[in-house]
Design a protein around this motif. Sequence first.
Motif, PDB file in Angstrom:
ATOM      1  N   PHE A 677       1.065  -6.558   8.587  1.00 49.62           N
ATOM      2  CA  PHE A 677       0.577  -5.191   8.608  1.00 49.62           C
ATOM      3  C   PHE A 677      -0.433  -5.012   9.734  1.00 49.62           C
ATOM      4  O   PHE A 677      -1.296  -5.881   9.901  1.00 49.62           O
ATOM      5  N   PRO A 678      -0.405  -3.953  10.472  1.00 51.12           N
ATOM      6  CA  PRO A 678       0.471  -2.779  10.384  1.00 51.12           C
ATOM      7  C   PRO A 678       1.604  -2.807  11.409  1.00 51.12           C
ATOM      8  O   PRO A 678       2.047  -1.748  11.850  1.00 51.12           O
ATOM      9  N   ALA A 679       2.090  -4.028  11.776  1.00 49.43           N
ATOM     10  CA  ALA A 679       3.099  -4.098  12.842  1.00 49.43           C
ATOM     11  C   ALA A 679       4.316  -3.228  12.524  1.00 49.43           C
ATOM     12  O   ALA A 679       4.811  -2.485  13.388  1.00 49.43           O
ATOM     13  N   ALA A 680       4.805  -3.304  11.290  1.00 48.82           N
ATOM     14  CA  ALA A 680       6.050  -2.597  10.951  1.00 48.82           C
ATOM     15  C   ALA A 680       5.890  -1.092  11.149  1.00 48.82           C
ATOM     16  O   ALA A 680       6.748  -0.438  11.763  1.00 48.82           O
ATOM     17  N   ASP A 743       2.949   2.188  -2.887  1.00 46.67           N
ATOM     18  CA  ASP A 743       1.604   1.879  -3.379  1.00 46.67           C
ATOM     19  C   ASP A 743       1.490   0.377  -3.625  1.00 46.67           C
ATOM     20  O   ASP A 743       2.469  -0.365  -3.472  1.00 46.67           O
ATOM     21  N   CYS A 744       0.315  -0.056  -4.049  1.00 48.90           N
ATOM     22  CA  CYS A 744       0.093  -1.488  -4.261  1.00 48.90           C
ATOM     23  C   CYS A 744      -0.424  -1.749  -5.679  1.00 48.90           C
ATOM     24  O   CYS A 744      -1.101  -2.730  -5.919  1.00 48.90           O
ATOM     25  N   ASN A 780      -4.830   0.621   2.308  1.00 51.07           N
ATOM     26  CA  ASN A 780      -4.767   1.495   3.485  1.00 51.07           C
ATOM     27  C   ASN A 780      -3.536   2.394   3.372  1.00 51.07           C
ATOM     28  O   ASN A 780      -2.433   1.900   3.070  1.00 51.07           O
ATOM     29  N   PRO A 781      -3.686   3.693   3.596  1.00 52.75           N
ATOM     30  CA  PRO A 781      -2.504   4.581   3.510  1.00 52.75           C
ATOM     31  C   PRO A 781      -1.359   4.161   4.431  1.00 52.75           C
ATOM     32  O   PRO A 781      -0.209   4.492   4.166  1.00 52.75           O
ATOM     33  N   LYS A 782      -1.648   3.391   5.490  1.00 53.77           N
ATOM     34  CA  LYS A 782      -0.549   2.933   6.348  1.00 53.77           C
ATOM     35  C   LYS A 782       0.276   1.846   5.652  1.00 53.77           C
ATOM     36  O   LYS A 782       1.371   1.514   6.091  1.00 53.77           O
ATOM     37  N   SER A 784       0.094   1.877   1.917  1.00 60.43           N
ATOM     38  CA  SER A 784       0.374   2.565   0.652  1.00 60.43           C
ATOM     39  C   SER A 784       0.257   4.076   0.875  1.00 60.43           C
ATOM     40  O   SER A 784      -0.804   4.671   0.657  1.00 60.43           O
ATOM     41  N   PRO A 785       1.328   4.680   1.354  1.00 61.11           N
ATOM     42  CA  PRO A 785       1.225   6.091   1.755  1.00 61.11           C
ATOM     43  C   PRO A 785       0.802   7.018   0.611  1.00 61.11           C
ATOM     44  O   PRO A 785       0.284   8.110   0.859  1.00 61.11           O
ATOM     45  N   LEU A 786       0.984   6.568  -0.628  1.00 61.13           N
ATOM     46  CA  LEU A 786       0.549   7.383  -1.767  1.00 61.13           C
ATOM     47  C   LEU A 786      -0.968   7.579  -1.726  1.00 61.13           C
ATOM     48  O   LEU A 786      -1.490   8.524  -2.314  1.00 61.13           O
ATOM     49  N   ARG A 787      -1.675   6.688  -1.039  1.00 61.11           N
ATOM     50  CA  ARG A 787      -3.139   6.726  -1.031  1.00 61.11           C
ATOM     51  C   ARG A 787      -3.694   7.538   0.144  1.00 61.11           C
ATOM     52  O   ARG A 787      -4.896   7.501   0.402  1.00 61.11           O
ATOM     53  N   ALA A 788      -2.862   8.258   0.860  1.00 62.98           N
ATOM     54  CA  ALA A 788      -3.343   9.081   1.983  1.00 62.98           C
ATOM     55  C   ALA A 788      -4.348  10.109   1.478  1.00 62.98           C
ATOM     56  O   ALA A 788      -4.206  10.603   0.348  1.00 62.98           O
ATOM     57  N   HIS A 789      -5.336  10.454   2.314  1.00 68.06           N
ATOM     58  CA  HIS A 789      -6.346  11.415   1.856  1.00 68.06           C
ATOM     59  C   HIS A 789      -5.705  12.761   1.531  1.00 68.06           C
ATOM     60  O   HIS A 789      -6.150  13.479   0.671  1.00 68.06           O
ATOM     61  N   SER A 790      -4.616  13.082   2.238  1.00 66.77           N
ATOM     62  CA  SER A 790      -3.906  14.331   1.928  1.00 66.77           C
ATOM     63  C   SER A 790      -2.424  14.140   2.242  1.00 66.77           C
ATOM     64  O   SER A 790      -2.062  13.457   3.206  1.00 66.77           O
ATOM     65  N   LEU A 791      -1.606  14.745   1.437  1.00 68.73           N
ATOM     66  CA  LEU A 791      -0.159  14.705   1.701  1.00 68.73           C
ATOM     67  C   LEU A 791       0.331  16.078   2.169  1.00 68.73           C
ATOM     68  O   LEU A 791       1.528  16.281   2.375  1.00 68.73           O
TER      69      LEU A 791
END
Length: 865
Positions: A677-680, A743-744, A780-782, A784-791
């Motif tokens: 992470f975050p290579a992918a 998510d994690c 990190n949202p990168k 676990s995108p569910l954890r982004a500050h805003s969607l």
Amino acid sequence: MSAAMESARSASAGPELDVVVVGAGFAGLYMLHRLRGLGFSAKVIESADDVGGTWYWNRYPGARCDIESIDYSYSFDPELQREWQWSERYATQPEILRYLGHVADKHDLRRDIRFSTRVEAARWDDDASLWRIRTSRGDEIRARFYVMATGCLSLPKTPDVPGYGRFAGESYYTGRWPHQGVDFSGKRVAVIGTGSSAVQSIPIIARQAAELTVFQRTPNFSRPAFNGPVTDAKKAAFDTDPAAYRAAARLSGAGVPLEPGLVRAFQVSEAERLAKYEEAYASGELLAFGAAFADILSNPEANATVCDFLRGKIRSIVRDPETAEALSPKDHFYGTKRPCIDTSYFETFNLPHVRLVDLRKDPIASITEQGIDTATRSFAFDVIVFATGFDAMTGAIVSVDIAGRNGLALADKWADGPKTYLGLTTTGFPNFFAITGPGSPSVLSNMAVSIEQHVEWVGRCLADMREQRLDVIEPTPTAETAWVQHVNDGAEISLFPRANSWYMGANVPGKPRVFLPYIGGVDRYRKTCDEVIRRDYLGFAFDGPAGARCNDGVVCRLQPDVAMLLDALAELGVPPMESLSVEDARRFVIASAALRPPGPEVGEIVDGELPGAAGGLAYRLYRPASPGPHGIVAYFHGGGWVVGSADSDDPLCRDLCVRSGAIVVSVDYRHAPEARFPAAVDDGFAAVRWIAANAAMLGGVPGKLAVCGWSAGANVAAVVCQLARDAGGPAIAGQVLLTPATDCDFTRASYAENGDGYVLTTALVRWFRDHYADPADRRNPKASPLRAHSLAGLPPALIVTCEFDPLRDEGAAYAAALAAAGVDARHLPCRGQIHTSIPMVDVILSGAPARQEMAAALRRFLAAP
Ligand code: N01
């Protein structure tokens, strides 16, 4: 005693018998024998004056079985197996009837059979917990249990022919043939129908009759049975070890020990395919073509190759080209109407006194006093033979006035199609069993095997109830609804529902169109029935002196093809991926990919390289066959950020390309543990920017770009959408996320519920995540995108989740969170699927609707202004 007192006494009395069985054919005879052996009191009620069931009634000329007699016989009595020798591969009706008579004598069954008696009504008495069974003799029998062993094809349907009943000559029905036989010598004979009964009787009738006219509505697939003495090979296979032989039959798909086709029809060359068909043809076995290749009964193109082959055989036999053409089936797939095996059927149409009337061209206008009028001609006959078939599977059951709890009539309950649990029992009708009922493999199998299995299951159930002091059993509504769904799921992935067959109830006017048998195979079905018992009669409620109890639940929750896949994998004994080294895991994925069907043809495939975040990335581009330019889908493969490549999801990418009409560019991002992470996601974002900037060069429409991914690839796709939003571009028209990792949090219920046994395990998800990202980075949202500050402001989305996937709940949570943030997000939960099943194009056919939805979403996203 006065009549009133007698009736009051009988109303309050308990059962006089443990079990009443209806029917003294294969099923009823064995049921009686089994019940006696278990110490139950039982009587069989039979409308005929002797045993035999279908073999009592179907005495038409040429009637014989079309499953080899060695297979189509009882296995419960080893002595009987030794002493009875069949004179032919496919025994005649008289021989089979003699056999059943012999069984009845040997086990002294007749003394408990009431012949020439019909059951007219059966009512469940809830107060007394018993069935009241009224017979044509005017008496009533009180029995604790009521078993319908009435056969699947026993109620002849009333011929729906205009003018029916007007004919003044002799009329006969194949299913109700006179005992004394019929002499056709010198007569002008008509046969209506070209199903199995007609195919067997026509050649024999033709030998006697002065003229024979066959009225055909739908031509049928038939081929020579090559009947004769039992072959040495068959005899040896059986005699060497009868017990092992029978065990193999029980554990086969159709109740006959036949090697199932594991290879698909188009995995071999045309020459190999034809050689296989020649072999199947020469075998004279009814089931040989269905077993020739794995996809004959599910893949239209594969099935068409069988149809072509068999039509060629018909043309090679029938001399008059017009007659050959008329006799060649064209309106249904092979096997979707029950095929036949015959002795000189097509050859019969070469005889000068035999003619065929194609009712599709010249329909029957009316039966007349003298014969039959078609739209264009008038025919005079001495005899009409109706070989017009049966009200199959449900007809004989609902023809008895059966009323369950609260007077509910079974005919009403089944008005929209039969509803059963396991094809054996039905809710609202306690202590009622149907042997080989609708929803069981029955007519898709060797009936002898299916009958024995049902009889033994019912016997075991009754014995268990007795031991546990229970006297009422009834399936729960949940179990029944789920079973009906499971039966339908099986039918849906086959070609069967496409034919107007008696399997579908289509031959009886007004009958609901429902696929009646269970397609899952006798092996799988037997295991399911055994599992129900092992899990303490899952799906059944009981009552009795020991008290009431209910073990509600669903026995088959996976889609049928997914369950088969899991069984096959279990048999292979594949080690868990998390127990392998990364190198071995990658080798394993590559080796497995080589075995799968390739997926559909696309217009063009181009391999290339694009600049990633830290060097070149391989990509594979799939171009539709239609003229471009097309919208572009950037696709990210699955593999837990650890395994996979630009071509590892090849079949799915082809499928998406063909179905969506878009270019699919599958990008090979860097993998962990070499590039963590975050290579992918950095590679993913770099790739999308490059694709957007080079859309025209790739043959795409600039500005028409969507993203799609599976599993870890769906994680990359979701993160890329967030990065693009935050960076102010490139514009992404939509995102399709298949079973995404979002998510994690391992405390979600799906990690516990689906943690093991469904290919992607919770342990494997941990293995992947450990390789990919440090615990600190996972939030990190990168990652676990569910954890982004805003969607908010993300592209429209389709999120596909699978019921038996550890990632199910985090996918669902992402869909809900997107929607809550105002994104046009749709969640598609896939019932009975696992994490890995949707990408399995041409293997998991039940995944096709989800693949179609994914493609439709991409099409819609790319079409939006
Ligand atoms: O009945 P069927 P069957 N006008 O329903 C035609 C088992 N079996 O008694 O197809 C004109 O197959 C009808 O035409 P269409 C076996 O499982 C086994 O022959 O509806 N025609 C069809 O051609 C078998 O499948 C053996 O367009 C009319 C025929 O009549 C099942 O029993 C032997 C018509 C009926 O064919 C039933 O076979 C015999 C009308 N109004 C049977 N109505 C063995 O070998 C119907 N037809 C073990």
